[in-house]
Enzyme design. Structure first.
Site, short mmCIF file in Angstrom:
data_model
loop_
_atom_site.label_atom_id
_atom_site.label_comp_id
_atom_site.label_asym_id
_atom_site.label_seq_id
_atom_site.Cartn_x
_atom_site.Cartn_y
_atom_site.Cartn_z
N CYS A 79 -12.41 0.30 11.10
CA CYS A 79 -12.91 -1.02 11.48
C CYS A 79 -14.15 -0.88 12.36
CB CYS A 79 -11.79 -1.85 12.13
SG CYS A 79 -12.18 -3.63 12.18
N HIS A 180 -8.25 -1.86 7.62
CA HIS A 180 -7.29 -1.17 8.48
C HIS A 180 -6.26 -0.45 7.60
CE1 HIS A 180 -8.36 -2.80 12.46
NE2 HIS A 180 -8.77 -3.85 11.78
N GLU A 182 -3.98 1.50 8.51
CA GLU A 182 -2.69 1.50 9.21
C GLU A 182 -1.95 0.17 9.06
OE1 GLU A 182 -5.39 -0.43 12.19
OE2 GLU A 182 -5.59 1.07 10.60
#
Length: 209
Positions: A79, A180, A182
């Site tokens: 990001c 993202h 994750e």
């Protein structure tokens, strides 16, 4: 060991949980020596580009990250962390970045809601190690208002949001995800597993020197 850079502007908790989930050894740190001793580095980030660069400068991490990037050690920006890898940003003011990747961070000017938030399709452009097990057209999770205006040769994943958004970039040992991983479910976990594999390969190469 993967070093997650802690400079007060990262989505560290979610990155930490993701690495724990995939069984990666990691440390959360802003200590220069620990970063240099690591086998790979993740630079997360949420917030404004100029503030992030100011903090990295104050902590003497700009030099550290530039040295890591110019070595062969794997480095992944996520990001804002990806945006910081570029030469400069137009966010709030013209601000120099880490200059590890060519390009400028520009504001999204599209007839859609800003920030670009939520799931979007990621179209693969070329093949890299982090694409192993990742299907073309997979959906990933974004939260951003700025994007990288950069050369096509470093773009390996694109999402459409009124403009072609470089979702994933790479050059040598340097990787950047505008989305993202994750927070992108199984697909994101696979990408992080692939990064872990790249880190392990680099570590093995150093042991044989």
């Amino acid at each position: 060991m993967i070093a997650i850079i802690d400079y007060g502007m990262g989505n560290i908790r979610s990155v930490e949980q993701a690495l724990k989930y995939i069984g990666a050894a990691y440390i959360v740190t802003s200590d220069k020596e620990e970063i240099f001793r690591s086998d790979g580095v993740i630079l997360p980030g949420v917030g404004a580009f100029p503030k992030a660069m100011d903090i990295l400068e104050e902590k003497d991490l700009v030099r550290v990250l530039q040295e890591i990037g110019r070595s062969r050690k794997p480095l992944l920006g996520i990001c804002l962390g990806m945006q910081l890898l570029f030469e400069k940003s137009e966010e709030l003011q013209d601000c120099n970045g880490l200059s590890l990747l060519p390009g400028v961070i520009r504001k999204l000017k599209v007839p859609y809601k800003i920030p670009h938030m939520g799931w979007n399709e990621l179209k693969k452009e070329g093949e890299i190690a982090l694409w192993n097990g990742v299907e073309d057209g997979s959906f990933v999770y974004y939260v951003h208002s700025y994007y990288a205006d950069c050369p096509n040769e470093i773009v390996y994943g694109i999402s459409d949001y009124g403009v072609k958004v470089p979702g994933f970039v790479a050059k040598g040992n340097i990787y950047g995800a505008q989305f993202h991983p994750e927070k992108s479910g199984d697909i994101g976990m696979q990408m992080l597993k692939n990064f872990k594999g790249v880190v392990e390969t680099w570590k093995s190469s150093q042991l044989s020197i």
